[in-house]
Structures are given as structure tokens and as C-alpha cells.
Write an enzyme that holds these catalytic residues in place. Structure first.
Site, PDB file in Angstrom:
ATOM      1  N   GLU A  33      54.955  23.571  12.512  1.00 44.29           N
ATOM      2  CA  GLU A  33      55.010  23.466  13.977  1.00 44.29           C
ATOM      3  C   GLU A  33      55.931  22.323  14.370  1.00 44.29           C
ATOM      4  OE1 GLU A  33      55.171  23.619  17.619  1.00 44.29           O
ATOM      5  OE2 GLU A  33      53.864  25.187  16.788  1.00 44.29           O
ATOM      6  N   GLY A 181      58.166  38.279  40.758  1.00 40.29           N
ATOM      7  CA  GLY A 181      56.811  38.668  41.134  1.00 40.29           C
ATOM      8  C   GLY A 181      56.001  39.178  39.965  1.00 40.29           C
ATOM      9  N   GLU A 203      61.147  39.029  44.793  1.00 38.37           N
ATOM     10  CA  GLU A 203      61.127  39.958  43.658  1.00 38.37           C
ATOM     11  C   GLU A 203      62.246  40.983  43.806  1.00 38.37           C
ATOM     12  OE1 GLU A 203      60.886  42.227  40.599  1.00 38.37           O
ATOM     13  OE2 GLU A 203      59.586  40.454  40.653  1.00 38.37           O
ATOM     14  N   LEU A 319      52.223  38.912  24.917  1.00 43.17           N
ATOM     15  CA  LEU A 319      50.826  38.592  25.193  1.00 43.17           C
ATOM     16  C   LEU A 319      50.218  37.876  23.996  1.00 43.17           C
ATOM     17  CD1 LEU A 319      49.759  42.048  26.686  1.00 43.17           C
ATOM     18  CD2 LEU A 319      50.169  39.938  27.976  1.00 43.17           C
ATOM     19  N   ALA A 320      49.407  36.860  24.259  1.00 42.97           N
ATOM     20  CA  ALA A 320      48.789  36.092  23.180  1.00 42.97           C
ATOM     21  C   ALA A 320      47.917  36.977  22.303  1.00 42.97           C
ATOM     22  CB  ALA A 320      47.957  34.942  23.761  1.00 42.97           C
ATOM     23  N   HIS A 444      22.450  47.114  36.692  1.00 46.91           N
ATOM     24  CA  HIS A 444      22.606  46.991  38.140  1.00 46.91           C
ATOM     25  C   HIS A 444      21.940  45.705  38.615  1.00 46.91           C
ATOM     26  CE1 HIS A 444      22.802  48.085  42.372  1.00 46.91           C
ATOM     27  NE2 HIS A 444      21.504  47.785  42.468  1.00 46.91           N
TER      28      HIS A 444
END
Length: 466
Positions: A33, A181, A203, A319-320, A444
Site C-alpha cells: 500500500e 449527477g 448533468e 463498487l467496493a 409487519h
């Protein structure tokens, strides 16, 4: 020289998960890293800090706008301390990154701090406070991505900023213009809107989050406009210039006419690019495509047989959780197992409030592919749970095959959509039908009842509470 079965370059979610899984499977593993903390973009300047600010600003917004309706009366003015909010975010980041360090120790993974660069296909030079060379039988490239920009935009990182700088501003902008956007721009735009900024989103496409289902884009924009965010869709930015403490943004409107807007801060959020700088890919003979992505086959293997690549540096959604799946996939492949990833079932999430989440095909994709389908939707405001919490915006939409009833896509806008989408992923992983979900008992009152009702709506239009 130390020798390893696997070396992982990059310690983001893809890299550190790959390293852990390799170690679990008995491989001697190293992780490299370049920064002093582990965790990559996601943990340091992405997913984790942005969610910390989203949660903090959400609490403030609730206190200002909604507590009174709940019977909570606060005496005096409600004050917002940006410095303390940023400090809490930093503490969350530190705790999370420290957790990755703990996991590296626990799994006996050697950590090298410095820039990892291929000397050849099996040797990596690590340049940090000193220079080290290691040998690796296999290497996994997991170096992630960096924010993109346009050639005509100079990112001074003070007034014209990326998401990285937006996470640590010293003041609340009077007016924040967000170029783009997409997910990151909308999330950070909402943070500062809650804290008192005027926010304008420009956008280029005709709608926000253009990759998502059109109904979702429309609903999210409607809700955010209700929260007083402004949107200029189908507008093209042509120039951005900083003059003193003011940013002047030139753009073309829907009719192609030149326009100008002035602001004190401009957030450039036009996507991300694969980050391979300094890797020395040419020394190992690894190929990249015209977009700078490392080319891989179906096994995430590059053209060099012992080198693999995962996450934002390869094709697919940045995406992770997609990177994590790929990290596990490569580790298990190296161990001789036969893992699989169904990319169609990797969910996408926007962490605004209400949240947006989706998995599978959009309605537009199904039409384009000529797949016969049926759709069922259910509004969140029809739920008892939504009325109880005052989270009335949004809906759930279920798309199912017209002939077999198999679920092809689920799209939702609403409270806790980011958590609810997992139910849809599980159902689709096991190729459930809309009727399968409609016959499952849902507690519920819960937000997930909307998924059942949307499934009922897709099954012979028989939603019970609409």
C-alpha cells in the site's frame, strides 16, 4: 529477498479481502500500500467517510425539520459544528482502517508501505522510506481508481474540488455547484444542502443517475427537488475558471445557448478512472485497454498468466462490494477452487435520503433486449412503517419474466433501500419468481413489506394495500 505465493498491490476492499482469503487458504501473502493507512479509497476518502457525513447531516436535518413533529422540542437555536462533524468522520475512518491493520496481523499477512512497481512478472520493487524488492509467484493488482475530470477544468483542490476535498472542507459553501449527477455528486450535494448550502447539479445526460432505471431517476430527482436541490439536466459544461474566491462555470443549456453560473465552490464529480500510475505494467508485459483498464479474461487473469487484476482497475461497475467479490474469486481460483460471480446480481446503491438501490435489469434494458416482462410497483407511502417514521417518499418496482415469472430486476427508492436490496439479491440468486416473494411472510410493520407488495403487483396485479 522475501518470497510469497501471492502479492496484492493495493489495500482497498478488493485488495485486503483478496489478501485475507489467500491467507485463509494457506498461501503466504503480502500486501503493498502506497499510503500510510490501509483501506484504499473506500475506507479513507470514499464509502466510509461519505456515509459518516451523510449520517451526521441527516441527524442535523431531522433535528431542524422533523423533531418537532415527533414531539421533541429543543430549546434555543440548533447549531451545527462542522469542525466536530469532520472530526467524527475522521475518527470513524481511523477506527475502520485500524481494523484492517488488525485483520492483516490476525491473518499473518506481511504489509509493505510504498509504491509497488513490477520489475518483471515475478519481482516487485517497493519504494517508500526505503526500497525493497520481493518475489511473488502470483500477483493481484488492486490499485483502484481516482476521480476523473475534463481537460478544460483545473482542479485547484480549494475552490474547484473532487470528492476527496469535499470530505474535509473548513466551511460550508454558500453555493455548491456539482458537475455530474451521479452517485458521488448527489450524496455529497445532499450533505451540504442539509448543512445550509444552495446546491445546483449540472448533468450532461437528460436525467440524474442515468445508468439506473428511468423511473428511479425520475423519482429521486423529484424528491431531491422537493428538498430544494436544483438540477440542470441536458446541460454541457464548457469551462470552469477560478477568479479569487469565486468559480465561474460556463455551460450550454438544452438549446445549446451559452450560460454562466458563479459559485464559491465547484465539486467535479464526473466519474472515476482506473489508477495504474507507477505500477510498471510495461515491465511485466501486462496489457491495458484504450480506457486505461487492465485487460482480464473471465478468471480475472491478465495476459500474463500469474498476474490478476480486480476492482476499479478492471471493467465493470466501480463498487467496493464488486471488488470484494472479485478478490475472493481470484484467491479461490489460485487455490484450485471453482468460484463464480454473477455480475448481473451485484447491487447498486445511492446513499442519499431516501436511499436508492437496484439489482438486475432495468426496464429500459429489458425493452432493448426484447425480453417480455411484467412490472409491479408499490409506493412507500402506503406502508404503515413509512407513515410511522415519516419516510413517505419512493417506491419498490419488481420486474419479472412475463412467461416464467422469474424476477429479472428490482428497483427501489425509499428509507433503508440499501439494506432491503439484499432480499432481492438472495431471491434472484436462487432464481425466485415474483410469486415466491409474494408468498413469503414479511414482518409487519416493516419497509420490506413494499417488496412483497410490488411482487404481488407483478403477479396478476394483486397488491393488497394499494
Amino acid at each position: 529477498m522475501s518470497t510469497y505465493d501471492v502479492a496484492v498491490i493495493g489495500s482497498g476492499p478488493g485488495g485486503y479481502v483478496a489478501a485475507i482469503r489467500c491467507a485463509q487458504l494457506g498461501m503466504k501473502t503480502a500486501i503493498i500500500e502506497k499510503y500510510n493507512t490501509l483501506g484504499g479509497t473506500c475506507l479513507n476518502v470514499g464509502c466510509i467517510p461519505s456515509k459518516a457525513l451523510l449520517d451526521s447531516s441527516h441527524h442535523y436535518d431531522d433535528a431542524v425539520k422533523h423533531f418537532e413533529a415527533h414531539g421533541i422540542e429543543l430549546s434555543g437555536d440548533i447549531k451545527m459544528n462542522l469542525e466536530k462533524m469532520i472530526a467524527r468522520k475522521d475518527a470513524v475512518v481511523k477506527q475502520t482502517c485500524d481494523g484492517i491493520t488488525f485483520l492483516m496481523d490476525k491473518n499473518k499477512i506481511d504489509v509493505y508501505t510504498g509504491v509497488g512497481s513490477f520489475k518483471d512478472a515475478t519481482h516487485i520493487t517497493i519504494t517508500g522510506e526505503s526500497t525493497t524488492e520481493i518475489e511473488a509467484k502470483n500477483t493481484i493488482i488492486a490499485t483502484g481508481s481516482k476521480p476523473s475530470s475534463f481537460p478544460f477544468i483545473k482542479l485547484d483542490k480549494e475552490r474547484v474540488i473532487t470528492s476527496t476535498e469535499a470530505l474535509k472542507l473548513k466551511e460550508i459553501p454558500k453555493h455548491l455547484v456539482v458537475i455530474g449527477g451521479g452517485v458521488i455528486g448527489l450524496e455529497l450535494g445532499q450533505v451540504y444542502k442539509r448543512l445550509g448550502s444552495d446546491v445546483t447539479v449540472i448533468e450532461y445526460m437528460d436525467r440524474i443517475v442515468p445508468g439506473m432505471d428511468k423511473a428511479v431517476s425520475k423519482e429521486l430527482q423529484k424528491v431531491l427537488k422537493k428538498q430544494k436541490m436544483k438540477f440542470l439536466t441536458s446541460h454541457k459544461v464548457t469551462n470552469v475558471e477560478t477568479i479569487g474566491n469565486e468559480v465561474v462555470i460556463n455551460y450550454e443549456d438544452k438549446k445549446g445557448q451559452p450560460q454562466e453560473i458563479k459559485t464559491d465552490y465547484c465539486l467535479v464529480s464526473v466519474g472515476r478512472r482506473p489508477y495504474t500510475d507507477g505500477l510498471g505494467l510495461e515491465n511485466a508485459g501486462v496489457k491495458v485497454n484504450e480506457r486505461g483498464m487492465v485487460e482480464t479474461n473471465d478468471h480475472l487473469q491478465t495476459n500474463v498468466s500469474n498476474i490478476y487484476a480486480i476492482g476499479d482497475v478492471v471493467k465493470g461497475a466501480m463498487l467496493a462490494h464488486k471488488a470484494e467479490e472479485e478478490g475472493v474469486f481470484v484467491a479461490e481460483t489460485l487455490a484450485g477452487q471453482k468460484p463464480h460471480i454473477n455480475y448481473n446480481l451485484i447491487p447498486g446503491v445511492v446513499y442519499t435520503w431516501p436511499e436508492v438501490a437496484a439489482v438486475g435489469k432495468t426496464e429500459e434494458q429489458l425493452k432493448e433486449e426484447g425480453i417480455a416482462y411484467k412490472a409491479g410497483s408499490f409506493p412507500m407511502r402506503a406502508l404503515g412503517r413509512s407513515r410511522a417514521s415519516m419516510d413517505l417518499d419512493g417506491f419498490v418496482k419488481v420486474l419479472a419474466d412475463k412467461n416464467t415469472d422469474e424476477i429479472l430486476g428490482v428497483h427501489m427508492v425509499g428509507a433503508r433501500a440499501a439494506d432491503m436490496i439484499a432480499e432481492a439479491v438472495v431471491a434472484m440468486e436462487y432464481r425466485a419468481s415474483a410469486e415466491d416473494i409474494s408468498r413469503m411472510s414479511h414482518a409487519h410493520p416493516t419497509f420490506t413489506e413494499a417488496i412483497k407488495e410490488a411482487a404481488l403487483a407483478a403477479t396478476d396485479n394483486r397488491a393488497l394495500h394499494m
